[in-house]
Design a protein around this motif. Structure first.
Motif, PDB file in Angstrom:
ATOM      1  N   ILE A  59      19.520  -7.993 -48.483  1.00 22.48           N
ATOM      2  CA  ILE A  59      18.314  -7.798 -49.297  1.00 22.48           C
ATOM      3  C   ILE A  59      17.176  -8.678 -48.802  1.00 22.48           C
ATOM      4  O   ILE A  59      16.043  -8.206 -48.619  1.00 22.48           O
ATOM      5  N   PHE A  60      17.452  -9.963 -48.576  1.00 17.34           N
ATOM      6  CA  PHE A  60      16.403 -10.869 -48.121  1.00 17.34           C
ATOM      7  C   PHE A  60      15.900 -10.486 -46.729  1.00 17.34           C
ATOM      8  O   PHE A  60      14.697 -10.494 -46.469  1.00 17.34           O
ATOM      9  N   THR A  89      10.395  -4.044 -53.200  1.00 18.19           N
ATOM     10  CA  THR A  89      10.798  -5.100 -52.270  1.00 18.19           C
ATOM     11  C   THR A  89      11.000  -6.434 -52.982  1.00 18.19           C
ATOM     12  O   THR A  89      11.143  -7.470 -52.336  1.00 18.19           O
ATOM     13  N   SER A  90      10.993  -6.420 -54.297  1.00 16.06           N
ATOM     14  CA  SER A  90      11.285  -7.627 -55.058  1.00 16.06           C
ATOM     15  C   SER A  90      12.763  -7.959 -54.898  1.00 16.06           C
ATOM     16  O   SER A  90      13.635  -7.232 -55.392  1.00 16.06           O
ATOM     17  N   THR A  91      13.067  -9.032 -54.178  1.00 17.37           N
ATOM     18  CA  THR A  91      14.467  -9.382 -53.909  1.00 17.37           C
ATOM     19  C   THR A  91      15.232  -9.655 -55.208  1.00 17.37           C
ATOM     20  O   THR A  91      16.426  -9.381 -55.292  1.00 17.37           O
ATOM     21  N   ALA A 125      13.941  -7.023 -47.107  1.00 19.38           N
ATOM     22  CA  ALA A 125      12.650  -7.194 -47.781  1.00 19.38           C
ATOM     23  C   ALA A 125      11.656  -7.912 -46.877  1.00 19.38           C
ATOM     24  O   ALA A 125      10.465  -7.554 -46.831  1.00 19.38           O
ATOM     25  N   GLU A 126      12.130  -8.916 -46.152  1.00 23.53           N
ATOM     26  CA  GLU A 126      11.243  -9.656 -45.256  1.00 23.53           C
ATOM     27  C   GLU A 126      10.733  -8.758 -44.127  1.00 23.53           C
ATOM     28  O   GLU A 126       9.546  -8.804 -43.767  1.00 23.53           O
ATOM     29  N   TRP A 134      18.508  -7.451 -55.951  1.00 24.10           N
ATOM     30  CA  TRP A 134      19.825  -8.078 -56.037  1.00 24.10           C
ATOM     31  C   TRP A 134      20.409  -7.936 -57.438  1.00 24.10           C
ATOM     32  O   TRP A 134      21.614  -7.746 -57.599  1.00 24.10           O
ATOM     33  N   SER A 170       7.693 -10.715 -55.586  1.00 22.60           N
ATOM     34  CA  SER A 170       8.843 -11.167 -54.811  1.00 22.60           C
ATOM     35  C   SER A 170       9.152 -12.630 -55.107  1.00 22.60           C
ATOM     36  O   SER A 170      10.303 -13.054 -55.091  1.00 22.60           O
ATOM     37  N   LEU A 200      15.477  -0.806 -51.742  1.00 21.93           N
ATOM     38  CA  LEU A 200      14.257  -1.377 -51.177  1.00 21.93           C
ATOM     39  C   LEU A 200      13.151  -0.335 -51.068  1.00 21.93           C
ATOM     40  O   LEU A 200      11.972  -0.681 -50.986  1.00 21.93           O
TER      41      LEU A 200
END
Length: 349
Positions: free
Chosen positions: A123-124, A225-227, A127-128, A231, A6, A221
């Motif tokens: 996305i952020f 989960t790698s933003t 993922a968080e 993206w 990430s 996702l």
């Protein structure tokens, strides 16, 4: 090989953002004269955007390995497939508001920029949440399964562009002139600055895409989960959405069963996300990519076979380059019903 983490170096984010900005600038420069986009031009630009998306995956493969590239390609395919469903609604909105063909690209261009920004936020945040609270995987997974179910069994729900919450809000808060003034979003009437109908159309496109982004971002996702990967997959798929619209809007009648494939795709992403927090763990990227390709191939082939020999559109029927409206912007549709449409089985506000 390890999947891309990430935490990505700032230079990679800057390079990606700069590359996207350059491509957008080139696209804007090529269409600065607001000409009507034909099928040949749209197909050429679609090829350019697809080549750029595939090339980025190759760069990612060299830089971070096959797992990262596989996750990117899987996410790219999901977003690209769901973009086809978006075209249905964009065609409906343009037809409903009688948007002149020469201005449709400008609306989609600024709509894409808004989509890139909003999706980055989603996305952020998503993922968080997935990395901080394990149970959100069950929530997102259930949401995707439910969305897939609605798409498969409630795909004919009507959409009313003029009833969209943001469209109604902008009409109440800001002065609106229900007419087109060239390609301008704002104009002055009687010394007062007002919103043109083209801006109302842009708000409708942005608002619907904001809703579309929820399930597409959640689906990617489910893969990673790698933003950065998520993206990038969203960005390269969305960048080609304008050309895809002009390529496919007139051919959507052939994709009669595609929504079943998209429904299965969303359901698969939901189950995959739920399984990631069980002893089964994350499904292998090659398996995920293979399932996605198989689902899309079957649903597209099924649609094309089912519509083989279908009659071509009648003269005067709406096409992406046409200007005939289903109904006037502020008048009721025939029999008092707003034009119907389809989008993942959900009626819109």
């Amino acid at each position: 090989m390890q999947e891309l983490p990430s935490a990505v170096p700032p230079w990679a984010w800057l390079a990606l953002a700069a590359g996207i900005a350059v491509m957008l600038a080139v696209d804007l420069l090529a269409h600065r004269d607001n000409h009507v986009i034909g099928l040949r031009e749209a197909a050429l630009w679609s090829a350019v955007w697809i080549a750029a998306g595939l090339a980025f995956g190759a760069v990612l493969w060299v830089w971070q390995g096959d797992q990262a590239a596989g996750a990117y390609y899987a996410g790219y395919l999901i977003e690209k497939a769901l973009s086809v469903d978006n075209v249905f609604v964009f065609a409906l909105i343009f037809s409903y508001f009688a948007v002149p063909a020469a201005y449709q690209h400008k609306v989609l261009f600024w709509g894409v920029i808004g989509a890139l920004v909003f999706r980055l936020v989603f996305i952020f945040v998503g993922a968080e949440l997935l990395q901080t609270f394990f149970w959100t995987a069950y929530v997102f997974g259930a949401f995707l399964v439910y969305t897939g179910y609605k798409m498969a069994f409630a795909h004919d729900a009507e959409i009313h562009p003029d009833r969209n919450l943001l469209v109604r809000l902008i009409k109440k808060v800001l002065p609106v002139d229900a007419a087109y003034h060239g390609d301008r979003f704002f104009t002055r009437i009687g010394g007062r600055r007002v919103i043109t109908l083209l801006m109302v159309v842009l708000v409708a496109v942005e608002a619907t895409d904001l809703i579309f982004a929820l399930d597409s971002v959640a689906a990617i996702l489910a893969i990673t989960t790698s933003t950065f990967i998520v993206w990038a997959a969203n960005a390269f798929a969305v960048l080609g959405l304008r050309s895809l619209y002009f390529c496919l809007a007139g051919l959507l009648r052939r994709f009669t069963h595609l929504h079943y494939g998209l429904a299965v795709l969303l359901g698969f992403a939901g189950v995959k996300l739920i399984l990631s927090e069980t002893p089964v763990g994350k499904l292998p990227i090659p398996l995920t990519l293979g399932v996605i390709v198989a689902i899309l191939a079957v649903s597209i082939a099924w649609s094309l076979l089912a519509t083989r020999g279908a009659a071509p559109p009648e003269p005067g029927q709406d096409t992406p380059g046409g200007e005939r409206a289903v109904t006037a912007p502020d008048s009721p549709a025939p029999d008092g019903a707003a034009p119907g449409g389809t989008r993942r089985g959900q009626a819109r506000p």
